[in-house]
Structure formats: structure tokens, C-alpha cells
Scaffold this motif. Structure first.
Motif, PDB file in Angstrom:
ATOM      1  N   MET A 229       0.836  -1.172   0.000  1.00 36.27           N
ATOM      2  CA  MET A 229       0.000   0.000   0.000  1.00 36.27           C
ATOM      3  C   MET A 229       0.882   1.237   0.000  1.00 36.27           C
ATOM      4  SD  MET A 229      -2.852   0.906   2.787  1.00 36.27           S
ATOM      5  CE  MET A 229      -2.425   2.326   3.719  1.00 36.27           C
ATOM      6  N   SER A 230       0.706   2.083  -0.980  1.00 38.03           N
ATOM      7  CA  SER A 230       1.524   3.283  -1.054  1.00 38.03           C
ATOM      8  C   SER A 230       0.952   4.351  -0.133  1.00 38.03           C
ATOM      9  CB  SER A 230       1.569   3.804  -2.485  1.00 38.03           C
ATOM     10  OG  SER A 230       0.277   4.172  -2.903  1.00 38.03           O
ATOM     11  N   ARG A 231       1.815   5.193   0.358  1.00 34.42           N
ATOM     12  CA  ARG A 231       1.408   6.232   1.294  1.00 34.42           C
ATOM     13  C   ARG A 231       0.974   7.470   0.527  1.00 34.42           C
ATOM     14  NH1 ARG A 231       0.364   5.031   6.373  1.00 34.42           N
ATOM     15  NH2 ARG A 231       1.149   7.021   7.041  1.00 34.42           N
ATOM     16  N   THR A 232      -0.239   7.427  -0.006  1.00 32.10           N
ATOM     17  CA  THR A 232      -0.799   8.567  -0.725  1.00 32.10           C
ATOM     18  C   THR A 232      -2.164   8.894  -0.149  1.00 32.10           C
ATOM     19  OG1 THR A 232      -1.803   7.157  -2.401  1.00 32.10           O
ATOM     20  CG2 THR A 232       0.388   8.004  -2.880  1.00 32.10           C
ATOM     21  N   CYS A 233      -2.567  10.141  -0.312  1.00 30.30           N
ATOM     22  CA  CYS A 233      -3.880  10.587   0.123  1.00 30.30           C
ATOM     23  C   CYS A 233      -4.930   9.980  -0.802  1.00 30.30           C
ATOM     24  CB  CYS A 233      -3.944  12.110   0.082  1.00 30.30           C
ATOM     25  SG  CYS A 233      -5.551  12.786   0.500  1.00 30.30           S
ATOM     26  N   ASP A 234      -5.999   9.438  -0.222  1.00 27.31           N
ATOM     27  CA  ASP A 234      -7.044   8.812  -1.026  1.00 27.31           C
ATOM     28  C   ASP A 234      -7.889   9.825  -1.792  1.00 27.31           C
ATOM     29  OD1 ASP A 234      -6.372   6.206  -0.360  1.00 27.31           O
ATOM     30  OD2 ASP A 234      -7.589   6.231   1.453  1.00 27.31           O
ATOM     31  N   LEU A 235      -7.865  11.096  -1.390  1.00 23.01           N
ATOM     32  CA  LEU A 235      -8.686  12.100  -2.061  1.00 23.01           C
ATOM     33  C   LEU A 235      -7.912  12.889  -3.115  1.00 23.01           C
ATOM     34  CD1 LEU A 235     -10.739  13.459   0.957  1.00 23.01           C
ATOM     35  CD2 LEU A 235     -11.373  11.736  -0.715  1.00 23.01           C
TER      36      LEU A 235
ATOM     37  N   SER B 254     -22.865   9.158   1.344  1.00 25.64           N
ATOM     38  CA  SER B 254     -24.232   8.707   1.053  1.00 25.64           C
ATOM     39  C   SER B 254     -24.706   7.627   2.025  1.00 25.64           C
ATOM     40  CB  SER B 254     -24.344   8.224  -0.398  1.00 25.64           C
ATOM     41  OG  SER B 254     -23.561   7.071  -0.618  1.00 25.64           O
ATOM     42  N   GLY B 255     -24.529   7.886   3.316  1.00 26.34           N
ATOM     43  CA  GLY B 255     -25.019   6.980   4.343  1.00 26.34           C
ATOM     44  C   GLY B 255     -24.090   5.841   4.712  1.00 26.34           C
ATOM     45  N   ASN B 256     -23.051   5.600   3.937  1.00 26.02           N
ATOM     46  CA  ASN B 256     -22.094   4.529   4.221  1.00 26.02           C
ATOM     47  C   ASN B 256     -20.802   5.132   4.766  1.00 26.02           C
ATOM     48  OD1 ASN B 256     -23.868   2.613   3.171  1.00 26.02           O
ATOM     49  ND2 ASN B 256     -23.094   2.912   1.109  1.00 26.02           N
ATOM     50  N   SER B 257     -20.196   4.474   5.761  1.00 28.08           N
ATOM     51  CA  SER B 257     -18.938   4.971   6.310  1.00 28.08           C
ATOM     52  C   SER B 257     -17.765   4.267   5.627  1.00 28.08           C
ATOM     53  CB  SER B 257     -18.885   4.747   7.821  1.00 28.08           C
ATOM     54  OG  SER B 257     -18.943   3.379   8.108  1.00 28.08           O
ATOM     55  N   HIS B 258     -16.758   5.050   5.276  1.00 30.35           N
ATOM     56  CA  HIS B 258     -15.561   4.539   4.620  1.00 30.35           C
ATOM     57  C   HIS B 258     -14.342   5.001   5.412  1.00 30.35           C
ATOM     58  CE1 HIS B 258     -17.706   3.281   0.996  1.00 30.35           C
ATOM     59  NE2 HIS B 258     -18.403   4.406   1.116  1.00 30.35           N
ATOM     60  N   HIS B 259     -13.359   4.108   5.567  1.00 26.01           N
ATOM     61  CA  HIS B 259     -12.106   4.450   6.230  1.00 26.01           C
ATOM     62  C   HIS B 259     -11.112   4.879   5.160  1.00 26.01           C
ATOM     63  CE1 HIS B 259     -13.591   2.839   9.984  1.00 26.01           C
ATOM     64  NE2 HIS B 259     -13.977   1.751   9.330  1.00 26.01           N
ATOM     65  N   LEU B 260     -10.596   6.103   5.280  1.00 21.72           N
ATOM     66  CA  LEU B 260      -9.693   6.653   4.277  1.00 21.72           C
ATOM     67  C   LEU B 260      -8.415   7.144   4.937  1.00 21.72           C
ATOM     68  CD1 LEU B 260     -12.201   8.890   2.286  1.00 21.72           C
ATOM     69  CD2 LEU B 260     -11.435   6.607   1.682  1.00 21.72           C
ATOM     70  N   LEU B 261      -7.323   7.136   4.190  1.00 21.07           N
ATOM     71  CA  LEU B 261      -6.091   7.818   4.577  1.00 21.07           C
ATOM     72  C   LEU B 261      -6.091   9.141   3.831  1.00 21.07           C
ATOM     73  CD1 LEU B 261      -3.090   5.316   4.548  1.00 21.07           C
ATOM     74  CD2 LEU B 261      -3.921   6.664   6.441  1.00 21.07           C
ATOM     75  N   ILE B 262      -6.244  10.242   4.563  1.00 24.93           N
ATOM     76  CA  ILE B 262      -6.297  11.539   3.902  1.00 24.93           C
ATOM     77  C   ILE B 262      -5.262  12.466   4.515  1.00 24.93           C
ATOM     78  CG2 ILE B 262      -8.714  11.340   3.233  1.00 24.93           C
ATOM     79  CD1 ILE B 262      -9.473  13.072   5.553  1.00 24.93           C
ATOM     80  N   CYS B 263      -4.786  13.406   3.723  1.00 22.64           N
ATOM     81  CA  CYS B 263      -3.807  14.373   4.212  1.00 22.64           C
ATOM     82  C   CYS B 263      -4.535  15.426   5.052  1.00 22.64           C
ATOM     83  CB  CYS B 263      -3.042  15.003   3.055  1.00 22.64           C
ATOM     84  SG  CYS B 263      -4.037  15.963   1.922  1.00 22.64           S
ATOM     85  N   THR B 264      -3.780  16.166   5.834  1.00 20.10           N
ATOM     86  CA  THR B 264      -4.380  17.126   6.742  1.00 20.10           C
ATOM     87  C   THR B 264      -5.028  18.281   5.987  1.00 20.10           C
ATOM     88  OG1 THR B 264      -2.197  18.116   7.002  1.00 20.10           O
ATOM     89  CG2 THR B 264      -2.908  16.573   8.680  1.00 20.10           C
ATOM     90  N   LYS B 265      -4.553  18.609   4.798  1.00 21.32           N
ATOM     91  CA  LYS B 265      -5.179  19.675   4.015  1.00 21.32           C
ATOM     92  C   LYS B 265      -6.587  19.258   3.584  1.00 21.32           C
ATOM     93  CE  LYS B 265      -4.229  22.825   0.249  1.00 21.32           C
ATOM     94  NZ  LYS B 265      -3.261  23.256  -0.760  1.00 21.32           N
ATOM     95  N   CYS B 266      -6.744  18.011   3.147  1.00 21.19           N
ATOM     96  CA  CYS B 266      -8.070  17.503   2.776  1.00 21.19           C
ATOM     97  C   CYS B 266      -8.965  17.399   4.004  1.00 21.19           C
ATOM     98  CB  CYS B 266      -7.956  16.152   2.092  1.00 21.19           C
ATOM     99  SG  CYS B 266      -7.195  16.219   0.470  1.00 21.19           S
ATOM    100  N   LYS B 267      -8.383  17.018   5.143  1.00 15.08           N
ATOM    101  CA  LYS B 267      -9.154  16.908   6.383  1.00 15.08           C
ATOM    102  C   LYS B 267      -9.716  18.267   6.793  1.00 15.08           C
ATOM    103  CE  LYS B 267      -8.713  14.865  10.964  1.00 15.08           C
ATOM    104  NZ  LYS B 267      -7.804  14.161  11.884  1.00 15.08           N
ATOM    105  N   ARG B 268      -8.932  19.313   6.637  1.00  9.89           N
ATOM    106  CA  ARG B 268      -9.392  20.665   6.956  1.00  9.89           C
ATOM    107  C   ARG B 268     -10.483  21.117   6.003  1.00  9.89           C
ATOM    108  NH1 ARG B 268      -4.627  24.811   7.586  1.00  9.89           N
ATOM    109  NH2 ARG B 268      -6.472  26.114   7.762  1.00  9.89           N
TER     110      ARG B 268
END
Length: 62
Positions: free
Chosen positions: A1-7, A41-55
């Protein structure tokens, strides 16, 4: 798994460490990734996101 932001697909960058005597040595800059649970859309997904996307998600949610 590469360490990239999912978004935004931000990944590691390359650069140089520069010493006081101006010698250059290669190094890597890693993104600040956080595990986040996002409701899509009502479903929960676990993502690896960067802090900029989180903000951005927090800003647009409220």
C-alpha cells in the motif's frame, strides 16, 4: 500500500537536505496522512487523507 492521500493523491516528494556547509544529500518528504472515517451517502468509509483535505472536509461540513 503506497502512502498517498485517497482524495487528492498527494504522495511523497523528493528533495535535498542542505547542510551548513551547503552539501546536498537526498531525502524524502512524506505527506501527513491521517486515518479518517468519512460518511458518503449513508455509508462509512475508512480513508487515509492528508491534513489539508481533512481541513477542507471540516470546513465544508459545517
Amino acid at each position: 500500500m503506497s502512502r498517498t492521500c485517497d482524495l487528492c493523491m498527494k504522495g511523497k516528494m523528493r528533495g535535498n537536505t542542505v547542510s551548513h556547509s551547503n552539501r546536498k544529500a537526498p531525502r524524502h518528504y512524506k505527506p501527513n496522512l491521517q486515518k479518517e472515517t468519512v460518511e458518503i451517502s449513508g455509508n462509512s468509509h475508512h480513508l487515509l487523507i492528508c491534513t489539508k483535505c481533512k481541513r477542507t472536509i471540516a470546513k465544508n461540513a459545517g
